[in-house]
Design a protein around this motif. Structure first.
Motif, short mmCIF file in Angstrom:
data_model
loop_
_atom_site.label_atom_id
_atom_site.label_comp_id
_atom_site.label_asym_id
_atom_site.label_seq_id
_atom_site.Cartn_x
_atom_site.Cartn_y
_atom_site.Cartn_z
N THR A 126 0.85 -1.19 0.00
CA THR A 126 0.00 0.00 0.00
C THR A 126 0.88 1.24 0.00
N GLU A 127 0.31 2.38 -0.34
CA GLU A 127 1.07 3.62 -0.30
C GLU A 127 1.53 3.91 1.12
N TYR A 134 9.90 3.95 3.50
CA TYR A 134 10.80 5.07 3.18
C TYR A 134 11.28 5.77 4.45
N GLU A 135 10.38 5.98 5.41
CA GLU A 135 10.79 6.60 6.67
C GLU A 135 11.79 5.71 7.39
N GLU A 136 11.60 4.40 7.31
CA GLU A 136 12.57 3.48 7.92
C GLU A 136 13.92 3.56 7.21
N SER A 137 13.90 3.83 5.91
CA SER A 137 15.17 3.94 5.18
C SER A 137 16.01 5.11 5.67
N GLU A 153 12.66 14.39 1.06
CA GLU A 153 11.96 14.56 2.33
C GLU A 153 11.00 13.43 2.64
N ASP A 154 10.27 12.95 1.64
CA ASP A 154 9.25 11.94 1.89
C ASP A 154 9.13 11.01 0.68
#
Length: 280
Positions: A126-127, A134-137, A153-154
């Protein structure tokens, strides 16, 4: 910053061995950045020991995700391997492996490798899950101790960044072209396999290697590298990917030594298995 742990989606997916079916996608895309390709050509044993270099690199990268309390220590070691990788581009510009834009590109290809592997061979994301990964990356990248000024940024910004890199920054430099040369010419005969045996065995092995390598590359990269891929090839690839996804139920009951990398299994034993999936 605390390292990633069992509550992260990255822990669940990055060490999943099905990601190996993506082929050398991440490595090839890394080398297509001119600065990175030249750095490897001038400072690495890549041309003399290609598979050995890849094997030596994989463990430390996995341990920046699965290293727990030692993840930052491992990340710092990975970073410091690159301190002396610097030189001059053909146009006279200086390059350095620790330049934030160059270093982040390498990290971005590992993130892409995981996302592509999951959606192609495991299940759709899911998005919200993509945003979470991505935040974990960002946490993962922080383990290296390298400037994050090149990091989007996101998740939406990363998608734009990825498109721009594929369309504007990559090329078929000597190192990148060499990395996929076997997809055109075939793998070299392993020293321990007699030539007559390899003449027979090499045919299916090379066919599979080419199928996974070229099929796993983004269309933009295929075009840049001159890798031929037909509509029929794509249909076969998607059918194969669907077959692997359909085996998810069987995969879930296999032993962990089959399903996960050694680094992931060690982390699961130390800190606990990934949390059950839920919609995020």
């Amino acid at each position: 910053m605390q390292p990633l742990g069992p509550d992260s989606l990255t822990w669940r997916f990055f060490g999943d061995n099905r990601a190996l079916l993506t082929g050398p996608r991440a490595g090839v895309l890394q080398l297509m950045l001119p600065e990175l390709g030249l750095g490897v050509m001038e400072h690495s044993v890549f041309f003399n020991d290609t598979f050995g270099r890849l094997k030596r690199s994989a463990g430390p990268i996995l341990n920046t995700v699965y290293g727990g309390a030692k993840a930052a220590e491992t990340g710092a070691k990975v970073r410091d391997y690159h301190v002396d990788i610097k030189g001059t581009m053909p146009g006279g510009e200086r390059y350095h492996a620790l330049d934030p834009e160059t270093y982040f590109w390498a990290h971005a290809t590992f993130l892409d490798h995981m996302l592509y592997g999951v959606e192609t061979f495991m299940r759709p994301l899911t998005e919200a899950e993509k945003q979470k990964i991505y935040e974990e990356s960002k946490v993962w990248y922080a383990m290296y101790g390298v400037s994050d000024r090149a990091m989007p940024e996101d998740w939406p910004a990363f998608q734009e960044y990825w498109k721009r890199m594929l369309n504007e920054r990559l090329d078929a430099n000597k190192t990148a072209a060499y990395s996929v040369g076997y997809a055109k010419k075939g793998l070299p005969r392993p020293p321990r396999i007699p030539a007559p045996v390899w003449k027979v065995l090499g045919v299916p092995v090379n066919a599979v290697a080419r199928f996974l390598t070229v099929g796993g590359m983004p269309p933009e990269a295929r075009d840049i590298l001159g890798l031929r891929w037909t509509r029929a090839d794509e249909r076969r690839y998607q059918k194969f990917a669907g077959f692997v996804r359909d085996l998810d139920g069987l995969w879930s009951v296999l032993p962990e030594f089959v399903k996960y990398s050694p680094q992931a299994r060690k982390a699961f034993k130390r800190d606990g298995r990934p949390r059950p999936l839920s919609h995020v």
